[in-house]
Design an enzyme around this catalytic site. Structure first.
Site, PDB file in Angstrom:
ATOM      1  N   ASP A 166      -6.000   0.945   9.360  1.00 31.91           N
ATOM      2  CA  ASP A 166      -5.822   1.928   8.280  1.00 31.91           C
ATOM      3  C   ASP A 166      -6.416   3.296   8.592  1.00 31.91           C
ATOM      4  OD1 ASP A 166      -4.805  -0.357   7.037  1.00 31.91           O
ATOM      5  OD2 ASP A 166      -6.667  -0.728   5.932  1.00 31.91           O
ATOM      6  N   ASP A 185       0.791  -1.229   0.000  1.00 33.36           N
ATOM      7  CA  ASP A 185       0.000   0.000   0.000  1.00 33.36           C
ATOM      8  C   ASP A 185       0.828   1.286   0.000  1.00 33.36           C
ATOM      9  OD1 ASP A 185      -1.614  -2.120   0.698  1.00 33.36           O
ATOM     10  OD2 ASP A 185      -2.527  -1.140   2.420  1.00 33.36           O
ATOM     11  N   TRP A 209      -0.243  -4.840  -7.482  1.00 38.13           N
ATOM     12  CA  TRP A 209       0.447  -6.061  -7.060  1.00 38.13           C
ATOM     13  C   TRP A 209       0.916  -6.854  -8.268  1.00 38.13           C
ATOM     14  CZ3 TRP A 209      -4.737  -6.571  -4.355  1.00 38.13           C
ATOM     15  CH2 TRP A 209      -5.750  -6.909  -5.255  1.00 38.13           C
ATOM     16  N   GLU A 251     -11.202  -1.551   3.748  1.00 37.46           N
ATOM     17  CA  GLU A 251      -9.850  -1.167   4.137  1.00 37.46           C
ATOM     18  C   GLU A 251      -9.507   0.217   3.586  1.00 37.46           C
ATOM     19  OE1 GLU A 251      -6.905  -4.658   4.706  1.00 37.46           O
ATOM     20  OE2 GLU A 251      -7.562  -4.746   2.629  1.00 37.46           O
TER      21      GLU A 251
END
Length: 458
Positions: A152, A26, A286, A214
């Site tokens: 988060d 992240d 990713w 998230e």
């Protein structure tokens, strides 16, 4: 240190933010301080796998040339972040840059704490050293909510006061964003639920698959609406979404519409930076291949400028500073065929149905874009390029119009498509040794493309 990739690894992006080696996930704490943009990220400095989470750190004076700095946050043995310095944000706390992040200790069960770390020397332009506070400012979720996911933190300002968001998931499978009063960063007070998955607009936009939201991010659009960005978690990272609406007097979000933030399969955990005249966003892309196939893993997207259209849909475009990466002259200026460099910035505008081919395989497969202005769709078809998840072509809907523009940013294996200023698609494509990198555009479209070159300073 520059961000150039090792010359032998043609999959490695050269112009986007990533560590020289090992793991990245992240983006964290995009922050402007004394004329430089600072950007942090989840990082394992020891291996290209998701473990041993630190905060890596880069900065830039122009959003094109990035410089590496020492690791900003390191887990503290015996401390609240002993098992990882996880995602969060950075804010200016009375003249001191301060990281607000998720700390995880050895005994955690999915519930993080909220920790602070302060820049040791605010006058250091590199912000190289950070000092963590020894005790969390929030030790866990509020009592009585049956929260099973809590992490988060994100801090924003509203009416001159500072507020915090925390991503959450509940035991019954409901995702939510929790709200805190944190005008004093060392004294957080729970203030209720900003929004949860029972909201009908959220349900219509995201469905019911996510069990946690998230990395919540909230920004004020130029027209006054508020935009909530969340990463949809279903036990694993899944995809990203946004909701636009109003922030009520009691600081509850009332959304009017929403949708996918990015239509690709390789984009997650975006972080935003609210500037006086715009909002910037970065996301994590990713690897769409097995961990350990290279000595690096993960890259951040190009910086994107985000806002809201009058109909409530997301407005998104590449940051204009990225034009500094273009070569002096374009390599293509008309439809037809042309060789493609390993990194490029390509714009195609179609007035009728147009097919754009970007890669061809020896077996006859193609990586293509199909632009249909009348039908209001752009289709990305990967054909036979295998990946970890099989899938049909990606079809992105946009309002029908006389012309349709797609901008394609390619950097090694990172492909970012901007469909007008209404949608993005982020995908990873790993070329094989016998693949042919060649552009082909059917007649009837306008085309301009530049190779990407290392930026000059200044």
């Amino acid at each position: 240190m520059s961000l150039a990739a090792p010359p032998h690894d043609h999959h490695a992006p050269r112009f986007r933010v990533r560590p020289p080696a090992n793991w990245m996930n992240d983006p964290n704490g995009p922050f402007r301080w004394r004329g430089r943009h600072h950007l942090f990220y989840q990082h394992n400095p020891d291996a290209p796998v998701h473990a041993n989470v630190h905060w890596g750190h880069v900065s830039s004076a122009d959003l094109a040339h990035w410089e590496h700095h020492p690791i900003a946050l390191t887990p503290t043995p015996g401390g609240p972040d002993e098992a990882g310095c996880w995602s969060g944000c950075v804010v200016d706390d009375r003249g001191v840059p301060t990281a607000v992040y998720t700390g995880v200790d050895r005994g955690h069960t999915g519930l993080g704490t909220i920790c602070l770390a302060r820049a040791a020397d605010p006058d250091d332009p590199a912000l190289a050293d950070w000092t963590p506070l020894p005790v969390p400012v929030v030790t866990g979720p509020p009592e009585g909510l049956d929260v099973v996911m809590f992490r988060d933190p994100f801090v924003f300002r509203h009416d001159g006061r500072r507020w915090g968001l925390v991503g959450a998931g509940h035991a019954d499978g409901t995702p939510s964003v929790l709200l805190y009063d944190c005008d004093d960063l060392t004294g957080w007070r729970y203030a209720g639920v900003l929004l949860d998955g029972h909201d009908p607009v959220a349900r219509a936009a995201f469905g019911g698959r996510a069990t946690g939201w998230e990395c919540p991010q909230l920004y004020a659009a130029q027209g006054g609406e508020w935009v909530l960005v969340v990463s949809l978690w279903d036990g694993d990272p899944w995809t990203t979404g946004y909701l636009t609406g109003r922030l009520d007097a009691d600081l509850r979000l009332t959304p009017r519409t929403g949708g996918l933030l990015d239509h690709g399969r390789d984009f997650y955990a975006p972080a935003v930076l609210q500037e006086p005249d715009r909002v910037l966003l970065w996301g994590w892309s990713w690897e769409a291949r097995e961990q350990g196939e290279a000595d690096w893993a993960g890259v951040l997207s190009a910086p994107r400028v985000v806002d809201v259209h009058p109909d409530g849909a997301l407005r998104v475009s590449p940051a204009p500073e990225l034009r500094r990466l273009r070569a002096a002259e374009p390599f293509v200026t008309a439809p037809g065929r042309a060789g493609l460099p390993a990194a490029y910035d390509l714009t195609v505008t179609a007035r009728e149905h147009t097919t754009v081919t970007l890669l061809r395989s020896a077996e006859g497969g193609q990586l293509t874009l199909r632009l249909d202005p009348d039908g209001g769709t752009v289709t990305l078809d990967r054909d036979d390029w295998p990946r970890k998840e099989a899938g049909a072509p990606i079809v992105v809907p946009v309002p029908p119009a006389e012309r349709l523009t797609v901008r394609v940013l390619v950097d090694g294996s990172l492909y970012e498509l901007f469909v007008g200023d209404r949608a993005t698609v982020t995908e990873r494509v790993y070329e094989r040794a016998d693949d042919i990198r060649e552009l082909s555009v059917t007649p009837g479209a306008s085309v301009t493309g530049w190779a990407l070159v290392p930026p000059t300073r200044g």
